[in-house]
Write an enzyme that holds these catalytic residues in place. Sequence first.
Site, PDB file in Angstrom:
ATOM      1  N   HIS A 121       0.840  -1.197   0.000  1.00 64.27           N
ATOM      2  CA  HIS A 121       0.000   0.000   0.000  1.00 64.27           C
ATOM      3  C   HIS A 121       0.880   1.253   0.000  1.00 64.27           C
ATOM      4  O   HIS A 121       2.091   1.174   0.214  1.00 64.27           O
ATOM      5  CB  HIS A 121      -0.901   0.039   1.237  1.00 64.27           C
ATOM      6  CG  HIS A 121      -2.051  -0.911   1.178  1.00 64.27           C
ATOM      7  ND1 HIS A 121      -1.940  -2.218   1.569  1.00 64.27           N
ATOM      8  CD2 HIS A 121      -3.333  -0.747   0.776  1.00 64.27           C
ATOM      9  CE1 HIS A 121      -3.103  -2.826   1.423  1.00 64.27           C
ATOM     10  NE2 HIS A 121      -3.964  -1.963   0.937  1.00 64.27           N
ATOM     11  N   LYS A 125      -0.386   4.527   4.641  1.00 58.55           N
ATOM     12  CA  LYS A 125      -1.197   3.484   5.262  1.00 58.55           C
ATOM     13  C   LYS A 125      -0.747   3.267   6.699  1.00 58.55           C
ATOM     14  O   LYS A 125       0.440   3.050   6.960  1.00 58.55           O
ATOM     15  CB  LYS A 125      -1.067   2.196   4.464  1.00 58.55           C
ATOM     16  CG  LYS A 125      -1.936   1.041   4.945  1.00 58.55           C
ATOM     17  CD  LYS A 125      -3.391   1.282   4.646  1.00 58.55           C
ATOM     18  CE  LYS A 125      -4.229   0.058   4.939  1.00 58.55           C
ATOM     19  NZ  LYS A 125      -5.672   0.335   4.874  1.00 58.55           N
TER      20      LYS A 125
END
Length: 233
Positions: A121, A125
């Site tokens: 990600h 994140k």
Amino acid sequence: MTVKITIFGASGRMGTAIANVAEGDEAVAVVSAGADVLIDFSAPAGLTAHLDAAVAARTPIVIGTTGLTADHQAAIDAAAKSVAVLQAANMSLGVNILAHLVRETAVRLGPEWDIEIVEMHHRHKADAPSGTGLLLGRAVAEGRHVSLDDVSDRNRDGMTGPRTEGHIGFAVMRGGSVAGDHQVVFAGEGERIELGHRAESRVIFAQGAVKAAIWLAGKPAGRYTMDDVLGLA
């Protein structure tokens, strides 16, 4: 009929994406009051207040917030006794189809097949493994009729020894602007199955959330998932 939605966390990345999707969809309208369905993509700290608001207004709520604790889950269970609650770690239709395929694959392959979940990600994140990574891990665990907490390997470093049969490994990467990449690897002797999903835009999560809200409108109290929306339950 137009479904009226109110978005908690409307100024955030996901809230803005949902509002943009809703603007181009005649089936929904974003309102500040009098909603048919609430959508929560804010932060864990605000979830309890949003559930209280849903219960007080007798309004269904879609929850896409991740990083939730056991206490949050208990609060969702309590709210679901009064209103319809749809919770999903990932609103992408593709990811939820992937979870279904992963569960079905785990059912059919024995413990001699090693399973690893790899995710990446964007650098912002906050939770790891991600809600989606855990969603896929739970799908594997359900397929094998075990508890994910009992077979999850998340911290490998140093001399860890050989892999424990039946365990589910997680590898987490963070960087750049990646919306979300997930891969579930089933590794057997001499062969490997890889099931994956790549999110190229946050729009797919927003589209799924809007679809979920339309589906949830008018539903009786209870807990629902994206499997229900997709007819997989």
